[in-house]
Write a protein that holds these residues in place. Structure first.
Motif, PDB file in Angstrom:
ATOM      1  N   ASN A 417      48.482-107.581  79.226  1.00  0.00           N
ATOM      2  CA  ASN A 417      48.322-106.261  78.592  1.00  0.00           C
ATOM      3  C   ASN A 417      49.680-105.609  78.348  1.00  0.00           C
ATOM      4  O   ASN A 417      49.923-105.018  77.282  1.00  0.00           O
ATOM      5  N   ALA A 421      51.397-104.658  74.752  1.00  0.00           N
ATOM      6  CA  ALA A 421      51.823-103.279  74.468  1.00  0.00           C
ATOM      7  C   ALA A 421      53.281-103.217  74.024  1.00  0.00           C
ATOM      8  O   ALA A 421      53.665-102.319  73.264  1.00  0.00           O
ATOM      9  N   GLY A 452      56.939 -99.365  77.572  1.00  0.00           N
ATOM     10  CA  GLY A 452      56.322 -99.118  76.272  1.00  0.00           C
ATOM     11  C   GLY A 452      55.973 -97.649  76.085  1.00  0.00           C
ATOM     12  O   GLY A 452      56.482 -96.758  76.786  1.00  0.00           O
ATOM     13  N   VAL A 455      49.866 -95.095  77.902  1.00  0.00           N
ATOM     14  CA  VAL A 455      48.463 -94.915  77.520  1.00  0.00           C
ATOM     15  C   VAL A 455      48.260 -93.468  77.070  1.00  0.00           C
ATOM     16  O   VAL A 455      48.569 -92.542  77.825  1.00  0.00           O
ATOM     17  N   LYS A 471      42.547-102.399  71.094  1.00  0.00           N
ATOM     18  CA  LYS A 471      43.151-103.545  70.415  1.00  0.00           C
ATOM     19  C   LYS A 471      42.353-103.874  69.161  1.00  0.00           C
ATOM     20  O   LYS A 471      41.151-103.627  69.095  1.00  0.00           O
TER      21      LYS A 471
END
Length: 660
Positions: A417, A421, A452, A455, A471
């Motif tokens: 994940n 990202a 990154g 969220v 995604k």
């Protein structure tokens, strides 16, 4: 023209007689009056009740026949009758004997060509005032009961029920409508439905449609079920299904709207679609598992040969290195081959562990080793994506009592994940894995973070929901984080998303309990490994249809002091055991001409004393048949590719258990 003349005009021949017969057959007092309320025909019962003749009635007015009191009721009803609306009333009547009693009269307009030409009157006597009042009371009670039932049905309806009048004002707003749209009944009654629930951009169409209905024109929604958007009290929009029924016409018309909130249905549909997609993915994984079983079997055999031969080549070269410097180079080359083959073997085993479907098996798990396996599997993708991975894993981290495959799956999912990202982020791209032990709380924390964009706040509360994903189609199913949290919670731990931090992306924290783990005594293990083998020759039977594998196993066992015999099938192995018992049997599971399970079942019946000296060598670790057999037999299993140390350990286990 009287009724006889009219009947004759409309029905030649005996049509007038037929009409008179039908009129005379009407139960009760029947009469036909023209538009000026003059009698044109009466039946026999009418004449008998009044004690008169037809000549005394035909052509006369209601005043002349029934009196002023009755005539007043008739004249009051006349405007509605001329508007083609039937009327009913009760009045007192006097019969020929002078007695007065109550009767009920139904007056219906006669308009064969559209314009009212007369009135048909039918009267039924009532027993008396008391009975009239009783009937009236009963009717009122019945009406109240119907109103109560109506109210109960409306109030308990699961769907929204909104009733409006011809001007669009709300006259009924049930509890379901209040719960859905956010207005109380008191707030809604008297207001127009347009300002309550119709979106602004649809109000003009709503008003035009309402006006069209009032003027007698066609409508586009009445009597149909349509889906559209409605507006709630807070201004939000919701999808609804709408069905409208009209009651009456003109200015007194009412419209009953049944509205169903479609959000639960659409959410359920989305869940069904998600579950269907998850089932599809599950079927793909099941097919992949079957494919991996075959691929693993085909890869593990040559990998076993490469690893074993490379190890023996290295050992042989090292033993001659003192005599010839060139043998030292051979030893180094053998070590490189062995290292590369071992890496291939580890990757195959990791894939097999991920695809294997079995019950959780908890054992000793070292976090640094687990993280190393995850990064080794993802090394190529991380390197080509330009992602730098840093780890901070203290050497004194306590081991965990956990299922290694499940923790591996969780860590792999979190790192994947983070990698996905970062792929759209500018360099530098970094992933950090940090582990710390809190001995006071008996917890071990593993933090996986990236640099990154993090969220978004809008979805932070939903990222662990099943089937929720940001995604694109084909990249994710939305079940990875949900499954990961479930696996960690099954271990008594937690998986959480940390609050957003400045200059940091997503930070996931795995917290697991530190439980007591049986720690082997390394010194004892080394002593046992170094213990010399007995000089007594022991016999080993090797059963494998792959000759290279069988020869490799024989070479390893000969170095451990075994005299080896080879068999290429289960049937061949039966002959060998019948001819000469073996101290150790190493058998492949899948073979032609008698597989491993069939040979074991035969051995358990014919030579049960040797059934506890057999171990199975297999690369078919995903085959359902092999998995069931291993669980049933309880025999030791060595998975391909194997090392000489794996064979030594199983040989020591079986020979020690046999008291050798």
């Amino acid at each position: 023209m009287n009724i006889q003349q009219k009947a004759t005009t409309q029905a030649p021949g005996d049509g007038g007689a037929l009409l008179r017969a039908l009129f005379d057959a009407i139960p009760g007092r029947a009469a036909f009056l023209d538009a000026e309320l003059r009698y044109r025909y009466v039946n026999n019962e009418f004449l008998m009740a009044l004690g008169t003749t037809r000549e005394g009635v035909i052509g006369k007015s209601v005043d002349d026949v029934l009196g002023a009191e009755a005539a007043e009721l008739y004249r009051a009803a006349l405007p509605n009758l001329l508007a083609n609306e039937p009327q009913r009333f009760r009045r007192q009547a006097q019969d020929r004997d002078g007695a007065r009693h109550w009767i009920e009269e139904d007056l219906k307009p006669f308009a064969p060509a559209g314009a009212v030409q007369g009135v048909v009157c039918v009267a039924h006597p009532l027993a008396g005032v008391e009975e009239c009042e009783s009937v009236r009371t009963e009717w009122l009670e019945s009406h109240k009961t119907r109103e109560a039932i109506h109210a109960a049905v409306v109030d308990s309806a699961l769907d929204c029920i909104v009733v409006i009048d011809a001007q669009g004002r709300v006259v009924e707003f049930n509890p379901a409508a209040s719960a859905t749209f956010g207005y109380s009944r008191e707030q809604a009654i008297g207001r127009t439905v347009a300002e309550l629930i119709v979106p602004i951009e649809l109000r003009d169409r709503h008003n035009i449609g309402l006006e069209r209905f009032r003027s007698g024109g066609p409508t586009s929604v009445i009597g149909r079920r349509v889906e559209l958007e409605a507006m709630r009290a807070d201004g939000s929009r919701i999808p609804i299904e709408l069905a409208i029924t009209a009651v009456g016409s003109g200015p007194s018309a009412l419209f009953t709207a049944h509205l169903r909130d479609l959000r639960p249905a659409r959410e359920a549909q989305a869940q069904i679609e998600g579950q269907r997609e998850a089932l599809y993915q599950s079927e793909k994984l099941a097919a992949l598992g079957s494919l991996l079983a075959g691929v693993a079997h085909e890869l593990n055999n040559p990998l076993s040969i490469v690893i074993g031969q490379a190890l023996m080549l290295r050992e042989a070269a090292q033993s001659h290195a003192e005599l010839d410097i060139q043998f030292e180079e051979f030893a180094e080359r053998g070590a490189k081959i062995e290292t590369a083959a071992n890496r291939c073997a580890r990757i195959v085993k990791i894939f097999l562990a991920m695809a294997r479907q079995r019950e959780a098996q908890r054992g000793r798990v070292e976090i640094p080793e687990l993280v190393e396996r995850v990064l080794e599997l993802l090394s190529y993708g991380l390197r080509t994506a330009g992602i730098d991975v840093t780890t901070d894993l203290p050497a004194n981290l306590p081991p965990l009592l956990a299922d290694s495959d499940q923790l591996h799956q969780v860590l792999l999912n979190l790192v994947v994940n983070a990698k996905q990202a970062l792929e759209t982020q500018p360099a530098p791209r970094r992933i950090s894995i940090v582990a710390r032990a809190d001995h006071a709380a008996q917890k071990l924390d593993i933090r996986i973070s990236d640099n990154g964009s993090g969220v978004p706040d809008a979805i932070r509360s939903r990222i662990f929901d099943p089937f929720f994903t940001t995604k694109p189609q084909g990249v994710g199913t939305g079940i990875g984080l949900a499954v990961s949290r479930g696996l960690i919670e099954a271990h008594g731990g937690s998986l959480t998303l940390e609050p957003p931090q400045t200059d940091a992306g997503a930070v996931f924290v795995i917290r697991l309990p530190i439980e007591a783990v049986q720690i082997e005594n390394a010194a004892d293990a080394q002593t046992a490994a170094a213990a010399p083998h007995e000089a007594v020759k022991r016999r080993a039977l090797i059963v494998d249809d792959e000759v290279e594998i069988a020869n490799l196993l024989a070479e390893i066992l000969r170095r451990l002091g075994f005299d080896c015999e080879l068999a290429t099938s289960g049937d061949h192995a039966k002959q060998a055991v019948a001819a000469r018992p073996a101290d150790l049997i190493l058998c492949d599971i899948r073979m032609p001409n008698g597989d491993g399970p069939a040979f074991y079942d035969w051995l358990s019946v014919e030579h049960p004393q040797w059934a506890n000296r057999i171990a199975f060598i297999t690369g078919d670790v995903l085959g359902p048949g092999a998995d069931r057999f291993i669980a049933r037999s309880g025999c030791p299993v060595v998975e391909k590719p194997f090392t000489p140390e794996d064979i030594r350990l199983v040989a020591d286990l079986l020979c020690d258990d046999a008291g050798m």
